[in-house]
Design a protein around this motif. Structure first.
Motif, PDB file in Angstrom:
ATOM      1  N   ALA A 185     129.102  36.820  52.645  1.00 55.92           N
ATOM      2  CA  ALA A 185     130.361  36.252  52.179  1.00 55.92           C
ATOM      3  C   ALA A 185     130.379  34.737  52.326  1.00 55.92           C
ATOM      4  O   ALA A 185     131.182  34.056  51.674  1.00 55.92           O
ATOM      5  N   ARG A 186     129.453  34.212  53.141  1.00 60.74           N
ATOM      6  CA  ARG A 186     129.452  32.767  53.413  1.00 60.74           C
ATOM      7  C   ARG A 186     128.176  32.058  52.984  1.00 60.74           C
ATOM      8  O   ARG A 186     128.203  30.853  52.720  1.00 60.74           O
ATOM      9  N   TYR A 187     127.065  32.805  52.927  1.00 65.54           N
ATOM     10  CA  TYR A 187     125.776  32.170  52.667  1.00 65.54           C
ATOM     11  C   TYR A 187     124.967  32.972  51.635  1.00 65.54           C
ATOM     12  O   TYR A 187     125.068  34.200  51.591  1.00 65.54           O
ATOM     13  N   PRO A 188     124.128  32.295  50.856  1.00 62.27           N
ATOM     14  CA  PRO A 188     123.195  33.023  49.981  1.00 62.27           C
ATOM     15  C   PRO A 188     122.148  33.758  50.824  1.00 62.27           C
ATOM     16  O   PRO A 188     121.792  33.315  51.919  1.00 62.27           O
ATOM     17  N   CYS A 189     121.664  34.862  50.308  1.00 63.92           N
ATOM     18  CA  CYS A 189     120.626  35.645  50.983  1.00 63.92           C
ATOM     19  C   CYS A 189     119.363  35.662  50.133  1.00 63.92           C
ATOM     20  O   CYS A 189     119.390  35.305  48.954  1.00 63.92           O
ATOM     21  N   ALA A 190     118.277  36.080  50.724  1.00 61.19           N
ATOM     22  CA  ALA A 190     117.012  36.157  49.990  1.00 61.19           C
ATOM     23  C   ALA A 190     116.221  37.353  50.486  1.00 61.19           C
ATOM     24  O   ALA A 190     116.439  37.848  51.604  1.00 61.19           O
ATOM     25  N   VAL A 191     115.306  37.822  49.658  1.00 56.31           N
ATOM     26  CA  VAL A 191     114.425  38.913  50.044  1.00 56.31           C
ATOM     27  C   VAL A 191     112.996  38.554  49.666  1.00 56.31           C
ATOM     28  O   VAL A 191     112.738  38.079  48.551  1.00 56.31           O
ATOM     29  N   ILE A 192     112.089  38.708  50.601  1.00 54.08           N
ATOM     30  CA  ILE A 192     110.664  38.586  50.322  1.00 54.08           C
ATOM     31  C   ILE A 192     110.197  39.966  49.881  1.00 54.08           C
ATOM     32  O   ILE A 192     110.207  40.920  50.669  1.00 54.08           O
ATOM     33  N   LYS A 193     109.817  40.084  48.635  1.00 53.14           N
ATOM     34  CA  LYS A 193     109.556  41.409  48.056  1.00 53.14           C
ATOM     35  C   LYS A 193     108.149  41.891  48.370  1.00 53.14           C
ATOM     36  O   LYS A 193     107.354  42.231  47.493  1.00 53.14           O
ATOM     37  N   GLU A 194     107.893  41.917  49.666  1.00 56.33           N
ATOM     38  CA  GLU A 194     106.653  42.469  50.200  1.00 56.33           C
ATOM     39  C   GLU A 194     107.017  43.386  51.357  1.00 56.33           C
ATOM     40  O   GLU A 194     107.959  43.109  52.106  1.00 56.33           O
ATOM     41  N   PRO A 195     106.295  44.484  51.547  1.00 56.88           N
ATOM     42  CA  PRO A 195     106.573  45.378  52.678  1.00 56.88           C
ATOM     43  C   PRO A 195     105.990  44.804  53.966  1.00 56.88           C
ATOM     44  O   PRO A 195     104.830  45.026  54.304  1.00 56.88           O
ATOM     45  N   LEU A 196     106.807  44.066  54.692  1.00 60.71           N
ATOM     46  CA  LEU A 196     106.354  43.388  55.905  1.00 60.71           C
ATOM     47  C   LEU A 196     106.830  44.070  57.178  1.00 60.71           C
ATOM     48  O   LEU A 196     106.588  43.586  58.278  1.00 60.71           O
ATOM     49  N   VAL A 197     107.533  45.201  57.024  1.00 61.65           N
ATOM     50  CA  VAL A 197     108.045  45.949  58.169  1.00 61.65           C
ATOM     51  C   VAL A 197     107.655  47.413  58.023  1.00 61.65           C
ATOM     52  O   VAL A 197     107.709  47.977  56.926  1.00 61.65           O
ATOM     53  N   TYR A 198     107.266  48.024  59.142  1.00 57.48           N
ATOM     54  CA  TYR A 198     106.964  49.450  59.179  1.00 57.48           C
ATOM     55  C   TYR A 198     108.073  50.151  59.954  1.00 57.48           C
ATOM     56  O   TYR A 198     108.324  49.833  61.115  1.00 57.48           O
ATOM     57  N   TYR A 199     108.732  51.076  59.296  1.00 57.75           N
ATOM     58  CA  TYR A 199     109.880  51.765  59.876  1.00 57.75           C
ATOM     59  C   TYR A 199     109.498  53.179  60.276  1.00 57.75           C
ATOM     60  O   TYR A 199     109.018  53.961  59.465  1.00 57.75           O
ATOM     61  N   ARG A 200     109.686  53.494  61.563  1.00 62.25           N
ATOM     62  CA  ARG A 200     109.346  54.810  62.078  1.00 62.25           C
ATOM     63  C   ARG A 200     110.602  55.681  62.115  1.00 62.25           C
ATOM     64  O   ARG A 200     111.611  55.306  62.712  1.00 62.25           O
ATOM     65  N   GLU A 201     110.533  56.838  61.491  1.00 58.87           N
ATOM     66  CA  GLU A 201     111.653  57.776  61.503  1.00 58.87           C
ATOM     67  C   GLU A 201     111.455  58.777  62.638  1.00 58.87           C
ATOM     68  O   GLU A 201     110.676  59.711  62.531  1.00 58.87           O
ATOM     69  N   ARG A 202     112.164  58.553  63.730  1.00 55.00           N
ATOM     70  CA  ARG A 202     112.101  59.495  64.845  1.00 55.00           C
ATOM     71  C   ARG A 202     113.089  60.629  64.617  1.00 55.00           C
ATOM     72  O   ARG A 202     114.137  60.437  64.022  1.00 55.00           O
ATOM     73  N   THR A 203     112.790  61.797  65.158  1.00 56.85           N
ATOM     74  CA  THR A 203     113.680  62.935  64.976  1.00 56.85           C
ATOM     75  C   THR A 203     115.013  62.732  65.669  1.00 56.85           C
ATOM     76  O   THR A 203     116.019  63.293  65.264  1.00 56.85           O
ATOM     77  N   ASN A 204     115.041  61.892  66.732  1.00 62.22           N
ATOM     78  CA  ASN A 204     116.301  61.645  67.425  1.00 62.22           C
ATOM     79  C   ASN A 204     116.941  60.338  66.988  1.00 62.22           C
ATOM     80  O   ASN A 204     117.813  59.807  67.662  1.00 62.22           O
ATOM     81  N   ASN A 205     116.462  59.835  65.847  1.00 65.02           N
ATOM     82  CA  ASN A 205     117.035  58.598  65.324  1.00 65.02           C
ATOM     83  C   ASN A 205     118.414  58.891  64.732  1.00 65.02           C
ATOM     84  O   ASN A 205     118.539  59.745  63.859  1.00 65.02           O
ATOM     85  N   PRO A 206     119.491  58.182  65.179  1.00 68.29           N
ATOM     86  CA  PRO A 206     120.826  58.464  64.656  1.00 68.29           C
ATOM     87  C   PRO A 206     120.952  58.268  63.154  1.00 68.29           C
ATOM     88  O   PRO A 206     121.832  58.834  62.518  1.00 68.29           O
ATOM     89  N   LYS A 207     120.051  57.461  62.554  1.00 66.40           N
ATOM     90  CA  LYS A 207     120.115  57.258  61.114  1.00 66.40           C
ATOM     91  C   LYS A 207     119.752  58.553  60.368  1.00 66.40           C
ATOM     92  O   LYS A 207     120.036  58.694  59.190  1.00 66.40           O
ATOM     93  N   LYS A 208     119.120  59.490  61.064  1.00 70.47           N
ATOM     94  CA  LYS A 208     118.785  60.768  60.439  1.00 70.47           C
ATOM     95  C   LYS A 208     119.971  61.725  60.468  1.00 70.47           C
ATOM     96  O   LYS A 208     119.930  62.793  59.881  1.00 70.47           O
ATOM     97  N   ASN A 209     120.997  61.389  61.206  1.00 70.00           N
ATOM     98  CA  ASN A 209     122.121  62.293  61.385  1.00 70.00           C
ATOM     99  C   ASN A 209     123.238  61.908  60.437  1.00 70.00           C
ATOM    100  O   ASN A 209     123.955  60.944  60.653  1.00 70.00           O
ATOM    101  N   TRP A 210     123.428  62.675  59.369  1.00 65.44           N
ATOM    102  CA  TRP A 210     124.422  62.313  58.360  1.00 65.44           C
ATOM    103  C   TRP A 210     125.833  62.404  58.903  1.00 65.44           C
ATOM    104  O   TRP A 210     126.754  61.756  58.403  1.00 65.44           O
ATOM    105  N   GLN A 211     126.036  63.211  59.956  1.00 67.69           N
ATOM    106  CA  GLN A 211     127.380  63.313  60.522  1.00 67.69           C
ATOM    107  C   GLN A 211     127.820  61.980  61.125  1.00 67.69           C
ATOM    108  O   GLN A 211     128.978  61.589  61.030  1.00 67.69           O
TER     109      GLN A 211
END
Length: 319
Positions: A185-211
């Protein structure tokens, strides 16, 4: 004073933290400090930290209030001009900091820069699933519609955080989304369109819980209370995408009925979504689970990601 402050909340994840920190210490850009923010965890964090010899790594303790409060503690202690966030689930490509620092140095008006990500499979090896984002420039509208920024991919100017304030610890979910909206809302953003991060999906990760992700819907009400009148029209679309995201999360947990419920909610908020590629894909996925079973769904999903990656690679090789 380091140029970059890397903030890592330590949340009883010592087994992951060692590899995560290694990915930071192997960066090609070396002018940084690492702030590991711990609480009263029971995973021998202190003993492990005492064995570290790199003076750039500091262990900070705070009262156990969760990951978001740990990020706020790290921000308060940070000395760097730029802040980079990293969760203990995730890893960085060795050039991530170098590329983001250069981008911010070359583009002084940009407040936040993030990157694409690669999902790690159950063997902690890069999968064929790459998450991309188009949240760049005046990204407020994109971010109001849906969160397209992953926390571990973000580097933000320290001055921007001083302007917008802390992460909201009163939100149960998507505190990061609320922060990115405030920054956009205050500043422009940017994205480097390269996969520079590796994201691990753990079974107890709250992002896996849709509730838990249902809390995003409450967040939307709070976000839209503070936007201009001309952006209020995006509210229904935002609710639509949030419900569609919940539908996919429910499906990934094998709950077809709940997925159908969220899909109907999404279409109710934004009827044109019914004819979108995303909605058609969801219908196909639900049908696969219904008639062939959940295992077949995961196999088809994996094959789809592999084909998509190969097609993207072929396109990139075109002159």
């Amino acid at each position: 004073m380091a140029k970059v402050s890397v903030i890592i909340p330590a949340d009883n994840a010592i087994n992951y933290l060692q590899a995560t920190l290694k990915s930071v210490l192997q960066q090609t850009f070396i002018d940084f400090e690492v702030l590991i923010v711990g609480d009263d965890s029971t995973d021998n964090l202190i003993e492990w930290a005492n064995l570290l010899v790199d003076p750039r790594v500091k262990l900070i303790f705070h009262k156990d209030q969760g990951i978001v409060a740990a990020r706020n503690t790290g921000i308060a202690e940070a000395q760097g001009e730029y802040i980079a966030f990293l969760d203990t689930d995730d890893l960085w490509e060795s050039t991530k900091l170098e590329k983001q620092v250069k981008y911010l140095e070359d583009n002084p008006k940009i407040g936040l820069v993030h990157t694409n990500i690669v999902l790690l499979n159950w063997q902690d090896k890069p999968s064929d699933r790459v998450t991309t984002s188009n949240a760049e420039g005046d990204a407020l509208k994109q971010l109001l519609e849906q969160n397209a920024v992953m926390t571990s991919s973000v580097m933000v100017r320290h001055s921007c955080l001083k302007c917008v304030g802390e992460f909201d610890i009163n939100l149960r979910s998507s505190q990061d989304w609320a922060m990115w909206v405030q920054i956009a809302a205050r500043y422009p953003c940017a994205v480097i369109k390269e996969p520079l991060v590796y994201y691990r999906e753990r079974t107890n990760n709250p992002k896996k819980n849709w509730q838990i992700l249902e809390q995003d819907l409450q967040l939307l009400e709070r976000v839209f209370q503070s936007v201009s009148q001309e952006l209020i029209s995006l509210k229904n679309r935002s609710y639509s995408y949030a419900n569609m995201n919940l539908a996919w999360k429910a499906l990934q947990n094998g709950d077809r009925q709940q997925a159908r419920y969220f899909q109907k909610q999404a279409i109710a908020f934004h009827p044109r979504l019914r004819y979108s590629t995303q909605c058609i894909r969801l219908n196909i996925a639900i049908a696969i689970i219904q008639f062939l079973g959940f295992d077949s769904f995961t196999k088809v999903l994996s094959l789809t990601y592999t084909l998509r990656k190969r097609v993207t690679s072929l396109i990139a090789q075109q002159p």
